[in-house]
Design a protein around this motif. Sequence first.
Motif, PDB file in Angstrom:
ATOM      1  N   HIS A 124      43.543  39.509  50.878  1.00  0.00           N
ATOM      2  CA  HIS A 124      43.288  39.172  49.478  1.00  0.00           C
ATOM      3  C   HIS A 124      43.613  37.699  49.244  1.00  0.00           C
ATOM      4  CE1 HIS A 124      43.425  39.279  45.102  1.00  0.00           C
ATOM      5  NE2 HIS A 124      42.778  40.433  45.189  1.00  0.00           N
ATOM      6  N   SER A 126      44.743  36.095  46.896  1.00  0.00           N
ATOM      7  CA  SER A 126      45.950  35.700  46.167  1.00  0.00           C
ATOM      8  C   SER A 126      47.166  35.653  47.099  1.00  0.00           C
ATOM      9  CB  SER A 126      46.196  36.607  44.957  1.00  0.00           C
ATOM     10  OG  SER A 126      46.698  37.832  45.373  1.00  0.00           O
ATOM     11  N   VAL A 171      52.671  44.437  46.434  1.00  0.00           N
ATOM     12  CA  VAL A 171      53.186  45.445  45.506  1.00  0.00           C
ATOM     13  C   VAL A 171      53.396  44.843  44.116  1.00  0.00           C
ATOM     14  CG1 VAL A 171      55.115  46.998  45.044  1.00  0.00           C
ATOM     15  CG2 VAL A 171      54.257  46.740  47.387  1.00  0.00           C
ATOM     16  N   HIS A 172      54.076  43.702  44.060  1.00  0.00           N
ATOM     17  CA  HIS A 172      54.441  43.126  42.767  1.00  0.00           C
ATOM     18  C   HIS A 172      53.234  42.664  41.961  1.00  0.00           C
ATOM     19  CE1 HIS A 172      58.910  42.263  43.846  1.00  0.00           C
ATOM     20  NE2 HIS A 172      58.675  43.526  43.586  1.00  0.00           N
ATOM     21  N   ALA A 173      52.292  41.989  42.615  1.00  0.00           N
ATOM     22  CA  ALA A 173      51.130  41.484  41.878  1.00  0.00           C
ATOM     23  C   ALA A 173      50.084  42.579  41.695  1.00  0.00           C
ATOM     24  CB  ALA A 173      50.515  40.293  42.614  1.00  0.00           C
ATOM     25  N   ARG A 174      50.347  43.714  42.318  1.00  0.00           N
ATOM     26  CA  ARG A 174      49.401  44.840  42.364  1.00  0.00           C
ATOM     27  C   ARG A 174      48.038  44.405  42.896  1.00  0.00           C
ATOM     28  NH1 ARG A 174      49.108  49.356  37.724  1.00  0.00           N
ATOM     29  NH2 ARG A 174      51.322  49.470  38.218  1.00  0.00           N
ATOM     30  N   PRO A 176      44.973  45.399  44.748  1.00  0.00           N
ATOM     31  CA  PRO A 176      44.462  46.766  44.893  1.00  0.00           C
ATOM     32  C   PRO A 176      44.130  47.122  46.340  1.00  0.00           C
ATOM     33  CG  PRO A 176      42.788  45.331  43.954  1.00  0.00           C
ATOM     34  CD  PRO A 176      44.033  44.505  44.066  1.00  0.00           C
ATOM     35  N   ARG A 178      41.544  48.666  48.077  1.00  0.00           N
ATOM     36  CA  ARG A 178      40.166  49.150  47.955  1.00  0.00           C
ATOM     37  C   ARG A 178      39.203  48.088  48.498  1.00  0.00           C
ATOM     38  NH1 ARG A 178      39.171  47.510  41.682  1.00  0.00           N
ATOM     39  NH2 ARG A 178      39.129  45.301  42.178  1.00  0.00           N
ATOM     40  N   HIS A 183      30.071  43.154  42.988  1.00  0.00           N
ATOM     41  CA  HIS A 183      29.994  41.826  42.380  1.00  0.00           C
ATOM     42  C   HIS A 183      31.109  40.904  42.880  1.00  0.00           C
ATOM     43  CE1 HIS A 183      32.871  43.776  39.646  1.00  0.00           C
ATOM     44  NE2 HIS A 183      33.266  42.579  39.334  1.00  0.00           N
ATOM     45  N   LEU A 184      32.174  41.471  43.437  1.00  0.00           N
ATOM     46  CA  LEU A 184      33.249  40.626  43.971  1.00  0.00           C
ATOM     47  C   LEU A 184      33.097  40.353  45.474  1.00  0.00           C
ATOM     48  CD1 LEU A 184      36.540  41.911  42.260  1.00  0.00           C
ATOM     49  CD2 LEU A 184      35.327  39.774  41.833  1.00  0.00           C
ATOM     50  N   ARG A 188      34.890  37.775  48.272  1.00  0.00           N
ATOM     51  CA  ARG A 188      36.001  38.369  49.015  1.00  0.00           C
ATOM     52  C   ARG A 188      35.737  38.546  50.499  1.00  0.00           C
ATOM     53  NH1 ARG A 188      39.365  40.588  45.062  1.00  0.00           N
ATOM     54  NH2 ARG A 188      39.556  38.807  43.667  1.00  0.00           N
TER      55      ARG A 188
ATOM     56  N   MET B   1      49.892  47.648  34.119  1.00  0.00           N
ATOM     57  CA  MET B   1      50.511  46.498  34.780  1.00  0.00           C
ATOM     58  C   MET B   1      50.376  45.270  33.883  1.00  0.00           C
ATOM     59  SD  MET B   1      51.852  45.536  37.740  1.00  0.00           S
ATOM     60  CE  MET B   1      52.247  43.967  38.473  1.00  0.00           C
ATOM     61  N   TYR B   3      50.794  41.207  33.042  1.00  0.00           N
ATOM     62  CA  TYR B   3      50.826  39.873  33.659  1.00  0.00           C
ATOM     63  C   TYR B   3      51.039  38.847  32.558  1.00  0.00           C
ATOM     64  CZ  TYR B   3      48.560  42.188  37.637  1.00  0.00           C
ATOM     65  OH  TYR B   3      48.262  43.029  38.671  1.00  0.00           O
ATOM     66  N   ALA B  82      44.625  46.635  35.086  1.00  0.00           N
ATOM     67  CA  ALA B  82      44.801  47.672  36.109  1.00  0.00           C
ATOM     68  C   ALA B  82      45.438  47.089  37.366  1.00  0.00           C
ATOM     69  CB  ALA B  82      43.459  48.316  36.454  1.00  0.00           C
ATOM     70  N   ASP B  83      45.009  45.899  37.737  1.00  0.00           N
ATOM     71  CA  ASP B  83      45.529  45.283  38.962  1.00  0.00           C
ATOM     72  C   ASP B  83      45.233  43.787  38.928  1.00  0.00           C
ATOM     73  OD1 ASP B  83      42.805  44.965  39.686  1.00  0.00           O
ATOM     74  OD2 ASP B  83      42.784  46.934  40.633  1.00  0.00           O
ATOM     75  N   ILE B  84      45.632  43.091  39.985  1.00  0.00           N
ATOM     76  CA  ILE B  84      45.463  41.633  40.011  1.00  0.00           C
ATOM     77  C   ILE B  84      43.983  41.242  39.948  1.00  0.00           C
ATOM     78  CG2 ILE B  84      45.538  41.463  42.560  1.00  0.00           C
ATOM     79  CD1 ILE B  84      47.104  38.850  40.245  1.00  0.00           C
ATOM     80  N   ASP B  85      43.109  42.069  40.517  1.00  0.00           N
ATOM     81  CA  ASP B  85      41.684  41.729  40.470  1.00  0.00           C
ATOM     82  C   ASP B  85      41.175  41.655  39.031  1.00  0.00           C
ATOM     83  OD1 ASP B  85      41.379  41.374  43.134  1.00  0.00           O
ATOM     84  OD2 ASP B  85      40.306  43.244  43.527  1.00  0.00           O
ATOM     85  N   ILE B  88      42.611  38.535  37.434  1.00  0.00           N
ATOM     86  CA  ILE B  88      41.906  37.331  37.911  1.00  0.00           C
ATOM     87  C   ILE B  88      40.583  37.169  37.165  1.00  0.00           C
ATOM     88  CG2 ILE B  88      40.683  36.313  39.893  1.00  0.00           C
ATOM     89  CD1 ILE B  88      42.894  37.595  41.697  1.00  0.00           C
ATOM     90  N   PRO B 106      52.988  38.352  37.560  1.00  0.00           N
ATOM     91  CA  PRO B 106      53.212  39.770  37.258  1.00  0.00           C
ATOM     92  C   PRO B 106      54.568  39.951  36.579  1.00  0.00           C
ATOM     93  CG  PRO B 106      52.990  39.406  39.649  1.00  0.00           C
ATOM     94  CD  PRO B 106      52.947  38.061  38.998  1.00  0.00           C
ATOM     95  N   PHE B 107      54.628  40.915  35.660  1.00  0.00           N
ATOM     96  CA  PHE B 107      55.912  41.231  35.035  1.00  0.00           C
ATOM     97  C   PHE B 107      56.841  41.854  36.055  1.00  0.00           C
ATOM     98  CE2 PHE B 107      55.747  41.499  30.149  1.00  0.00           C
ATOM     99  CZ  PHE B 107      55.047  40.306  30.084  1.00  0.00           C
ATOM    100  N   PRO B 109      58.849  44.453  37.899  1.00  0.00           N
ATOM    101  CA  PRO B 109      58.521  45.881  37.947  1.00  0.00           C
ATOM    102  C   PRO B 109      59.603  46.756  37.308  1.00  0.00           C
ATOM    103  CG  PRO B 109      58.874  44.969  40.162  1.00  0.00           C
ATOM    104  CD  PRO B 109      59.084  43.858  39.198  1.00  0.00           C
TER     105      PRO B 109
END
Lengths: 412, 113
Positions: A124, A126, A171-174, A176, A178, A183-184, A188, B1, B3, B82-85, B88, B106-107, B109
């Motif tokens: 990813h 990031s 984990v912290h930034a979540r 994903p 998948r 479109h991404l 990616r 989640m 941010y 939902a997530d970083i994606d 972004i 991110p906040f 946890p």
Amino acid sequence: MHTARKPVTEQATDLIAEIYTDAWSRIVGIMLRLTGGDWDLAEECVQDAFTQALQKWSVSGVPRQPLAWLTTTARNRAIDRMRRASIGTAKLREVAALDLEPPSYTSDSEIPDERLELMFTCCHPSLNLEAQVALTLRSLTGMSTGEIARAFLVSERTMGQRLFRAKQKVVHARIPFRVPPTHLLPERLPAVLSVLYLLFNEGYGDPPKTRLCQEAIRLARALTQLMPDEPEAQGMLALMLLHNARRHSRFDTNGDLVTLEEQDRSLWDTAEIDEGTAILERALRQRRAGPFQIQAAIAACHATAPSAAQTDWPEIVGLFARLSRIAPSLVVDLNRAVAIAMVDGPEAALPLVDAIVETGQLDDYYLLHATRADLLRRAGRMAEASESYRTALDLAPTNAERRFIESRLRPG
Amino acid sequence: MKYLMLVCIDPDPKPGQADGAPDVDDWVKEMDSKQIRLMCNRVLQARDATTVLVRNREVLLTDGPYAETKDLIAGFDVLECADIDEAIQVAARHPMAWSGVIELRPFWPDGED
């Protein structure tokens, strides 16, 4: 009567060695989903499943569905650990939900293949590139932290911290778990490709690290199977194979680099060249050429030529021009100049190289000066050539490269 | 989640970099209606900042911003994604991602020390 069947112990170790990498990455993927992204727990449970397999299979023989056996064992261990950790905590609800899952996998064919999800998570954008590379190796090849550290010439402690921080950020930034939506994908997929190609290049360097090349090729192969409609993934695999096919001719007995021109082509791996060109042809038929496919096409020109002189240099000049249009870079321009020298002579290429020198952007790139020196030497301008060779010598990053330039500086 | 979206000024903007940037009002309307943007505000310039630190039990104040953040922070949003994606994508559609820079944090946890 059976002839010399291998003992059960050996059968078990052989099979585990054979399936280790693929099984490791697939089960780590499944465990990551199950544990909600607890990387350490996931890896520990998979490690534990392999340890148990080694013990049990050596005694009672290899099960008919080894992947299912390993996955179920890892899964039971994870559930057990999570249950114990959750007693009296808010995690109880999650565990209650786990009980609704099927009790175990009975066949290898029902094990989901989540390596692609894992690749996109590990690569990813990031995460920084070093973190992407480390995480990819750890979770997709099952190399230990120590092995990865040695491959990148850093201490095990440094690599351990790098992996820890990478997993923590996921984990912290979540980030994903998948495959990105369509479109991404255009933004990616290149990240995944560049990590795998960086791995290959790291292994293809000097001194070569065969393991990294093998793992990069294995992952590229998996990627092409998981994304059969992505010609750039195929192009990258073809490029790796076409380079790797020359691995036995790249260094002489002293460990010195041998130029492509001077390599002993009888040492090239023809089976790998055939496979690489076949994959490239399949990719090109999709008519969505990208940088990897074009680089692979250039590598194929070299790999299929009987000698340096009989190489299709005009074709290579055209391919570099095309590459320069879709992925402009001065290094590509430099390579194009080298090919032009092969078609029209060094005097035709020198103005192009001088134009690159004038930008000042590649001042520290030893190959720019080494290339210029080579062209000047071939044009008979020896004094200027020596001067450029000396500049290159000062900048050359490895001993093998310095020895090579020194050999050019010697008369004869 | 959750941010924190820090909206920052680009100290070294290139001419034309914000050409074609989306409209901020559209962004606000959309993110509010989707309940992605939980709160937001602009903040006053760095020269109106006060930096607070306690050393040896003494409160030390500095007129101006904490050196590391310089003059860059112009405002902030709190996003629920939902997530970083998703975060972004939301950030990339804010005009300040074009004319300035956006940082996503991110906040902390829940349940972690």
